[in-house]
Motif scaffolding. Structure first.
Motif, PDB file in Angstrom:
ATOM      1  N   UNK A 172       0.837  -1.207   0.000  1.00  0.00           N
ATOM      2  CA  UNK A 172       0.000   0.000   0.000  1.00  0.00           C
ATOM      3  C   UNK A 172       0.867   1.250   0.000  1.00  0.00           C
ATOM      4  N   UNK A 173       1.888   1.269   0.836  1.00  0.00           N
ATOM      5  CA  UNK A 173       2.758   2.447   0.946  1.00  0.00           C
ATOM      6  C   UNK A 173       3.852   2.446  -0.123  1.00  0.00           C
ATOM      7  N   UNK A 174       4.298   1.261  -0.500  1.00  0.00           N
ATOM      8  CA  UNK A 174       5.359   1.191  -1.499  1.00  0.00           C
ATOM      9  C   UNK A 174       4.874   1.660  -2.873  1.00  0.00           C
ATOM     10  N   UNK A 175       3.638   1.328  -3.219  1.00  0.00           N
ATOM     11  CA  UNK A 175       3.082   1.697  -4.518  1.00  0.00           C
ATOM     12  C   UNK A 175       2.067   2.834  -4.415  1.00  0.00           C
ATOM     13  N   UNK A 176       2.134   3.615  -3.348  1.00  0.00           N
ATOM     14  CA  UNK A 176       1.104   4.636  -3.144  1.00  0.00           C
ATOM     15  C   UNK A 176       1.111   5.718  -4.224  1.00  0.00           C
ATOM     16  N   UNK A 177       2.254   5.924  -4.886  1.00  0.00           N
ATOM     17  CA  UNK A 177       2.336   6.946  -5.936  1.00  0.00           C
ATOM     18  C   UNK A 177       2.179   6.372  -7.334  1.00  0.00           C
ATOM     19  N   UNK A 178       1.891   5.093  -7.435  1.00  0.00           N
ATOM     20  CA  UNK A 178       1.674   4.455  -8.732  1.00  0.00           C
ATOM     21  C   UNK A 178       0.227   4.003  -8.845  1.00  0.00           C
ATOM     22  N   UNK A 179      -0.266   3.963 -10.068  1.00  0.00           N
ATOM     23  CA  UNK A 179      -1.660   3.599 -10.268  1.00  0.00           C
ATOM     24  C   UNK A 179      -2.572   4.805 -10.146  1.00  0.00           C
ATOM     25  N   UNK A 180      -3.862   4.592 -10.037  1.00  0.00           N
ATOM     26  CA  UNK A 180      -4.820   5.707 -10.008  1.00  0.00           C
ATOM     27  C   UNK A 180      -4.625   6.591  -8.793  1.00  0.00           C
ATOM     28  N   UNK A 181      -4.757   7.904  -9.015  1.00  0.00           N
ATOM     29  CA  UNK A 181      -4.604   8.883  -7.949  1.00  0.00           C
ATOM     30  C   UNK A 181      -5.846   9.762  -7.894  1.00  0.00           C
ATOM     31  N   UNK A 182      -6.078  10.344  -6.745  1.00  0.00           N
ATOM     32  CA  UNK A 182      -7.204  11.264  -6.598  1.00  0.00           C
ATOM     33  C   UNK A 182      -6.982  12.483  -7.477  1.00  0.00           C
TER      34      UNK A 182
END
Length: 255
Positions: free
Chosen positions: A191-201
């Motif tokens: 969750x924290x490792x990939x928090x900046x990858x994938x869909x974002x608000x």
């Protein structure tokens, strides 16, 4: 005049953040099919693959990191794992396609390794550790990203499978709660490792317009006042009108 003007500035507007295609359900279906195929081979030919599971802190037991997710103790065990792994993996592929494959494969390996480190001396089998990893990632990722669609997915997941949290604890001796806990921890790590990858608000930037200058620092509406010259001109008659009035008055005077 308009007020604040909103502009979406996140990268997700440049590409479709959620894309549906056949892989969303074909890959989970293929995984479930492989689970049942392994069990059928085991049952039909009288094999016992339990010894290919994870046996903690032994070199031989490391092979279970790869093989244990495909081994189950019976029909009930296999069926109880088939539905959630299909739903959660399909959700991961649809909502987190950019990182889905990394999370699944790396998550399966790390869950197995952590189970190998912390578990009791016994053979640990089944794909439930991976299920807990997917559950943990999908639930917490939607919360910290604050993307309304992902938050909604988190609520759906916890509604469907929230009861699994009890099996993170040693409430039954024949259940590998260590595998469940390992998957849960690995999912939370991702969750924290990939928090900046994938869909974002989506982020909005508001630009100030002329209408916004009509408010003071306290938020009171203070419209602009007309200039003094305009007020004076509006308060008197035009010069041409004055001449017309004087001319009429003179014509009415007797000779």
């Amino acid at each position: 005049m308009n007020g604040f003007t909103g502009m979406i500035t996140d990268n997700s507007t440049k590409e479709v953040p959620f894309k549906y295609d056949a892989l969303v359900y074909l890959i989970p279906l293929l995984l479930v099919f492989s689970l049942w195929s392994v069990y059928w081979v085991e049952y039909a030919f009288g094999f016992n693959f339990n010894r290919w599971g994870i046996y903690p802190r032994t070199l031989k037991g490391l092979r279970g990191v790869l093989f244990s997710p495909f081994i189950h103790s019976g029909i009930a065990h296999l069926f109880n794992n088939s539905v959630p792994v299909f739903v959660l993996l399909a959700s991961l592929l649809y909502f987190y396609r950019k990182v889905a494959y990394k999370i699944f494969f790396y998550g399966m390996l790390l869950t197995g390794l952590l189970t190998w480190i912390i578990a009791r001396p016994a053979y640990h089998i089944g794909i439930s550790g991976v299920i807990y990893m997917l559950f943990s990632f999908i639930f917490f990722s939607g919360i910290i990203r604050k993307y309304y669609r992902l938050v909604a997915l988190s609520l759906v997941v916890v509604f469907l499978y929230g009861g699994m949290v009890w099996y993170l604890f040693p409430i039954k001796t024949d259940i590998s709660w260590e595998g469940h806990l390992s998957g849960f921890i690995v999912g939370l790590f991702f969750v924290f490792y990939y928090r900046n990858q994938g869909p974002q608000a989506q982020k909005y930037v508001f630009h100030k317009t002329e209408f916004d200058t009509y408010f003071d620092e306290d938020g009171n509406f203070v419209p602009p006042q007309p200039e003094e010259e305009e007020l004076e001109e509006n308060s008197t008659l035009p010069t041409e009108n004055k001449r017309v009035v004087n001319y009429i008055l003179k014509k009415e005077e007797p000779d």
